[in-house]
Design a protein around this motif. Structure first.
Motif, PDB file in Angstrom:
ATOM      1  N   ALA A 154      24.712  11.157 -13.624  1.00  0.00           N
ATOM      2  CA  ALA A 154      24.645  11.008 -12.168  1.00  0.00           C
ATOM      3  C   ALA A 154      23.570  11.901 -11.565  1.00  0.00           C
ATOM      4  O   ALA A 154      23.098  11.666 -10.452  1.00  0.00           O
ATOM      5  CB  ALA A 154      26.000  11.331 -11.548  1.00  0.00           C
ATOM      6  N   LYS A 155      23.226  12.947 -12.280  1.00  0.00           N
ATOM      7  CA  LYS A 155      22.172  13.831 -11.781  1.00  0.00           C
ATOM      8  C   LYS A 155      20.798  13.178 -11.929  1.00  0.00           C
ATOM      9  O   LYS A 155      19.803  13.723 -11.459  1.00  0.00           O
ATOM     10  CB  LYS A 155      22.179  15.144 -12.577  1.00  0.00           C
ATOM     11  N   ASN A 156      20.767  12.034 -12.594  1.00  0.00           N
ATOM     12  CA  ASN A 156      19.507  11.348 -12.864  1.00  0.00           C
ATOM     13  C   ASN A 156      18.522  12.313 -13.529  1.00  0.00           C
ATOM     14  O   ASN A 156      17.418  12.542 -13.026  1.00  0.00           O
ATOM     15  CB  ASN A 156      18.926  10.800 -11.557  1.00  0.00           C
ATOM     16  N   PRO A 157      18.924  12.882 -14.694  1.00  0.00           N
ATOM     17  CA  PRO A 157      18.095  13.925 -15.305  1.00  0.00           C
ATOM     18  C   PRO A 157      16.941  13.326 -16.108  1.00  0.00           C
ATOM     19  O   PRO A 157      16.905  12.123 -16.366  1.00  0.00           O
ATOM     20  CB  PRO A 157      19.083  14.625 -16.234  1.00  0.00           C
ATOM     21  N   LYS A 158      16.036  14.187 -16.485  1.00  0.00           N
ATOM     22  CA  LYS A 158      14.937  13.747 -17.334  1.00  0.00           C
ATOM     23  C   LYS A 158      15.399  13.706 -18.777  1.00  0.00           C
ATOM     24  O   LYS A 158      14.806  13.055 -19.622  1.00  0.00           O
ATOM     25  CB  LYS A 158      13.781  14.743 -17.230  1.00  0.00           C
ATOM     26  N   LEU A 159      16.431  14.472 -19.039  1.00  0.00           N
ATOM     27  CA  LEU A 159      16.812  14.736 -20.416  1.00  0.00           C
ATOM     28  C   LEU A 159      18.328  14.908 -20.499  1.00  0.00           C
ATOM     29  O   LEU A 159      18.921  15.614 -19.682  1.00  0.00           O
ATOM     30  CB  LEU A 159      16.115  16.056 -20.835  1.00  0.00           C
ATOM     31  N   LEU A 160      18.936  14.224 -21.470  1.00  0.00           N
ATOM     32  CA  LEU A 160      20.371  14.368 -21.668  1.00  0.00           C
ATOM     33  C   LEU A 160      20.587  15.218 -22.910  1.00  0.00           C
ATOM     34  O   LEU A 160      20.149  14.849 -23.994  1.00  0.00           O
ATOM     35  CB  LEU A 160      21.000  12.985 -21.845  1.00  0.00           C
ATOM     36  N   LEU A 161      21.252  16.375 -22.726  1.00  0.00           N
ATOM     37  CA  LEU A 161      21.472  17.293 -23.848  1.00  0.00           C
ATOM     38  C   LEU A 161      22.942  17.271 -24.221  1.00  0.00           C
ATOM     39  O   LEU A 161      23.796  17.554 -23.395  1.00  0.00           O
ATOM     40  CB  LEU A 161      21.103  18.723 -23.432  1.00  0.00           C
TER      41      LEU A 161
END
Lengths: 233, 837
Positions: A154-161
């Motif tokens: 939901a944060k619309n991140p660049k990267l999912l860790l």
């Protein structure tokens, strides 16, 4: 230039007189939209790599670049901003706030970034529309982890860790979660980095980075990754 | 227990030193305050009692209108239970030194007597006629030194030479006298009617034919404390016997005199002599002996009341203080054991017996609370009684306080402190240990989140933003913490507020009494009651105005109390409000004296349950019982008064109204001392009481109380700090992982702080509001229990007291939260990755 660059990254932990090189010159690259698995036995330095990549820890040498930004030179405030807007975290133990409903847990993350996705829609996408008003204690482990993934997305991140995302889950549920992550990667062109000690899931990744003794021992490109359903462990 | 285990126990202390210190400090505070304040009253009583014992203060004093002779003394000495008895003289007189005189009471000093010994503070004891010991107050008021001379006069028409062999004395020493432990010296038959100082002169210097009193020490009286009921029980049979002996002796004396007079009547040839004897015979009645014990001593009664006041003050406040302390200890200990859940599992898995594991926490709890309590006992017993006693020393002359280490209060408070930290530790531990080792090592199932009642009120809930919703839900989720924090904050605020509010009630009364109610500057007593002195006032241009009054005293009593009351009868009721303002306390409406009855002061009405229209009786100074009607109740704070018009006075008291004094208002900026001295130079003026002097005296008492209250405020403030710190640390530690997770999600430190502080702020504010309410009740209760009979404290609480206690609580909370900000900044985000503990 690659999306993620680890260039001879060094991290030392000092405990008393003993210095441990947790990262002893780690180098690898990950391209945008890749599903990368960082694998290795415990104590090899996986978590150190994750911490540095996630902006939770800084390195003592070398360069870390994410999307053209040299995060290895960030100060604490910049690191917080980086975590806030660029990174989505998925933890082994879900780390949901027990006193917030599934929806509110997602909102907790989305409310602090500039271009969030709709919380309710994201939950629907992870298949939890029915349960979004439940509290974590009322959800199964797999459901909790799906909330955690929704929260990260939901944060619309660049990267999912993801740190051992299946570590606390049973086999079947673990597969559902991995499949969700893989789908997310394919459908959204999201860069996903999964840390695991479970070598068996390596075949589903585009890239497998083996960490051993604080070094990226082997980096394997997988031209034809398997779907989660096809792998067994 | 293995060595590794002991090592682990010690390291546990080291790693959780904050918590260990908090339990230690809070146990110390609770125990110190409880044990210290609880024993203060008793310490004060024992100190006074030992002083009385050391200087052989009499147990019983016999007085009789006709005095006593040697036969009486012999009879008393032979009475059962009487250990020792000596006869003594007292004589009221005026003593002049350095050109101005004081109203004094002379006591006989017999160097062989073993009762009522003076405590010499300077100089030596008198050795021959013409030498005297004086009151330290005499030295202070007259600014004289040992070696100066004093000349005494009778203050009446009878010359002093009739009573004493000499009228000039050399001061050879200064001494405290156990009859006077209060700085107030009591009434006097001459001069101003108030004794300024006492003087001890050799017994042989008295020429009075009969002894004024017989002073008695009762067998075994030293075995009890004079303040106890046991003491009264020892005196009672002796007193009863003496009363019987007194009746017999009086009758014997009566018969002796009667037959002597009868002889004159029968045998005398002189008709006039016969008639005189007959008249004397008719007047003759057997005199009763008055048996006075220590409870008729003004200073002793005041002191006893003050110690009882301390008992009242120390009844509720330290208990509340203590309860808050143990509440926090309980929370702290519970949390410690809960957080060690997985460790308990590990120890269990390693094969440690439940008993041994429990011991680990029990030892911790016992060590922290025991060290704290013992420290608290030492500090409490030494500090609080001393501080209080020191405050009261401006009112009483007594030797330094003796500290009593009460076994009872030590045992109770230490046991409670230790139990309240060990018991929750044991219970939580026991609960944990019932689970299997494997179960313990798995993370605890998080507590189920719940919707709060407020959420059901959808329109309201919708108006909250996200963080407000979270704060609300958290508040109600952690009910235990909510209650603990509320009680802690409310309790501390209440204690502080009580302190401030008590100050309000105490400090204003002297000012109110002498600036708003008793407006006159001095009361001038005349030598005789014919009012001839009035011209002195009209001539003096420093005197703005004056009014003539009759002032007298009377007693009012019921089954359980007896109170001395001043009667004031103005010559003119119309202009009286320029001197004494009679008004209703709450409505401030003026009251006027009329012929319907008398106006009584509020505290007197309170003590005797009088309201307007009620009838009550008083015993006048000449012994008549008089029935009066209450026509009004007036605001008044110090001493008791009955005001009445001279018409009512003449009707009820059956006496002519003869003004014996005048109330005087001076023009502003008058040197009142100089004026008083010039007035005293007129022979018509007997003595002067200055309002300023009274005000100063009462200020001393309020200062003493104020000081005690200050201790209360300081202690409560310390408690607030420790309580807030403990609760916040516990809160923080419980939620460390949650906070770490949020930090990983990218919350800035200030957002993180806001996330946590929102709850703290709400709790602190609610707690403060509750605390103020609780404080009002507590203050009301304490005011009524600690009020001296002679004094009425103000019922008014200033806004500033609400403000101070609220602001202080909130300020402490802010400081503690600022400290927590450092903790928040130090949260390691990696913590969130670890498994749930």
């Amino acid at each position: 230039m690659s999306f993620i660059l680890f260039d001879n990254v060094i991290k030392r932990y000092k405990t008393g007189t003993v210095t441990v090189n947790a990262a002893d010159g780690v180098s690898f690259v990950i391209e945008k939209g890749e599903f990368a698995v960082v694998a290795g036995p415990s104590g090899a330095g996986k978590t150190t790599v994750l911490n540095m990549l996630g902006g939770m820890d800084c390195c003592d040498g070398g360069r870390i670049v994410v999307d053209s930004a040299e995060i290895s030179s960030f100060n604490a405030k910049q690191l917080t901003e980086y975590r806030r807007s660029d990174i989505g975290f998925v933890f082994q133990f879900y780390n949901l706030i027990p006193n917030l409903t599934a929806l509110e847990n997602v909102e907790l993350a989305s409310q602090i970034c500039s271009e969030p996705l709709d919380a309710e829609k994201t939950l629907t996408e992870v298949g939890l529309h029915e349960r979004m008003n439940n509290f974590p204690a009322g959800l199964s482990g797999g459901e909790q982890q799906r909330v955690a993934i929704a929260r990260a997305l939901a944060k619309n991140p660049k990267l999912l860790l993801c740190d051992e995302p299946t570590g606390a889950l049973d086999y079947a549920t673990g597969k559902v979660i991995l499949s969700l992550l893989q789908r997310t990667c394919r459908d959204r062109n999201m860069t996903v980095v999964v840390i695991t000690h479970n070598q068996a899931i390596a075949p589903m990744a585009d890239k497998v980075i083996h960490i051993r003794n604080g070094k990226a021992d082997r980096v394997l490109q997988n031209p034809s990754p398997l779907s989660v359903d096809e792998i067994e462990w | 227990m293995s060595r590794a285990f002991i090592k682990d126990c010690l390291r546990q202390v080291k790693t959780t030193i904050h918590r260990f210190a908090a339990i230690l400090v809070i146990s110390a505070l609770g125990v110190a305050f409880f044990a210290g304040l609880r024993t203060t009253g008793e310490d004060m009583r024992i100190t006074a009692n030992d002083y009385f014992n050391k200087y052989n203060f009499m147990d019983i004093q016999l007085v009789s209108p006709y005095g006593f002779n040697d036969d009486d003394l012999e009879a008393v000495r032979d009475a059962p239970g009487v250990k020792e008895a000596t006869a003594a003289y007292t004589l009221d007189a005026l003593a002049k030194s350095k050109d101005s005189s004081l109203t004094v009471r002379l006591h006989s000093f017999d160097e062989n007597a073993r009762i009522n010994l003076p405590r010499l503070t300077e100089g030596r004891l008198p050795q021959k006629s013409g030498e005297c010991l004086v009151d330290p107050k005499f030295i202070e008021m007259r600014d004289c030194v040992v070696g100066d001379t004093v000349s005494v006069s009778s203050g009446t028409d009878t010359p002093i030479e009739d009573s004493l062999v000499t009228d000039t004395y050399i001061i050879v020493g200064v001494a405290d006298y156990p009859l006077y432990i209060s700085h107030e010296r009591g009434a006097n038959n001459v001069g101003s009617g108030r004794t300024d100082a006492y003087i001890l002169v050799p017994c042989d210097d008295f020429k009075i034919p009969v002894f004024t009193s017989i002073n008695i020490i009762v067998e075994n009286s030293n075995n009890t404390i004079r303040f106890d009921d046991g003491y009264k029980n020892i005196l009672k049979p002796v007193g009863d016997n003496l009363r019987i002996i007194g009746n017999e002796r009086s009758l014997t004396e009566y018969n002796k005199h009667f037959s002597r007079l009868q002889g004159i009547i029968d045998l005398s040839q002189n008709e006039a002599e016969k008639q005189a004897a007959l008249a004397q015979q008719r007047l003759l009645t057997p005199a009763e002996w008055h048996i006075l014990d220590i409870n008729t001593n003004f200073g002793f009664v005041g002191y006893r009341q003050d110690t009882e006041r301390m008992d009242a003050l120390s009844l509720v406040i330290p208990l509340m203080f203590f309860l808050i302390a143990i509440l926090v200890t309980m929370t702290s200990m519970t949390r410690l054991v809960e957080s060690d859940r997985s460790l308990i599992g590990t120890l269990k898995a390693l094969g440690y017996a439940n008993r041994t594991i429990a011991m680990r926490y029990l030892l911790y709890a016992v060590a922290a609370s025991l060290i704290g309590s013992i420290f608290g006992l030492i500090v409490g017993y030494n500090l609080f009684p001393r501080v209080v006693y020191n405050a009261y020393s401006i009112m009483y002359t007594l030797p330094p306080i003796q500290i009593i280490y009460s076994n009872f209060y030590s045992a109770v408070s230490v046991a409670a402190a230790v139990l309240c930290s060990a018991l929750p530790a044991y219970l939580v531990c026991y609960k944990s240990m019932r689970a299997s080792a494997a179960e313990l090592m798995r993370p605890i199932t998080p507590k189920i989140g719940k919707r709060t009642l407020i959420e059901r009120i959808t329109p309201l809930w919708k108006r909250f933003n996200f963080s407000q919703k979270v704060a609300f839900r958290n508040l109600f989720r952690y009910k235990k913490r909510l209650i603990m924090t509320l009680i802690g904050v409310a309790g501390c605020t209440a204690l502080m507020f009580t302190g401030f509010a008590l100050q309000d009630s105490i400090t204003v009364i002297v000012h109110k009494q002498y600036s708003e109610l008793h407006l006159y500057d001095m009361q001038v007593y005349f030598t005789n009651g014919n009012g001839s002195a009035e011209s002195i006032f009209t001539e003096n241009n420093l005197i703005k105005n004056h009014t003539l009054i009759l002032s007298d005293t009377c007693d009012i009593f019921n089954d359980n109390q007896k109170t001395s009351v001043n009667i004031i009868v103005p010559k003119s009721a119309d202009e009286f409000d320029a001197y004494i303002n009679l008004r209703n306390r709450t409505s401030k409406s003026s009251l006027t004296l009329d012929d319907n009855g008398v106006i009584v002061t509020e505290k007197l009405a309170l003590l005797y349950d009088l309201s307007v229209g009620d009838e009550f009786s008083v015993v006048s100074s000449d012994g008549a019982v008089i029935l009066l009607t209450v026509s009004g109740i007036t605001e008044n704070y110090l001493v008791h008064y009955i005001y009445l018009t001279h018409e009512v006075f003449e009707e009820k008291f059956g006496k002519r109204f003869l003004p014996n004094s005048a109330l005087i208002s001076t023009i502003s900026d008058t040197d009142k001392n100089a004026l008083a001295e010039s007035l005293l130079s007129h022979p018509e003026v007997n003595s002067i009481t200055m309002s300023e002097y009274l005000e100063e005296n009462f200020s001393k008492m309020t200062d003493a109380l104020n000081y005690v209250v200050l201790v209360l405020i300081a202690s409560s403030a310390t408690l607030v700090c420790v309580v807030l710190f403990s609760l916040n640390t516990i809160n923080f530690e419980e939620r460390k992982r949650e906070l770490a997770t949020i930090k990983v999600l990218g919350f800035f430190d200030r957002e993180l702080a806001a996330y946590m502080y929102r709850e703290n702020a709400v709790l602190t504010i609610i707690g403060t509001v509750f605390g103020l309410g609780l404080g009002v009740l507590l203050q009301r209760y304490i005011i009524t229990t600690m009020e001296v009979d002679l004094v009425m404290f103000s019922r008014e609480i200033f806004f500033a007291s609400y403000l101070y206690s609220a602001v202080l609580t909130i300020a402490f909370a802010v400081v503690v939260n600022l400290i927590m900000l450092k903790f928040i900044a130090r949260i390691d985000v990696v913590t969130s990755m670890k498994s749930v503990e």
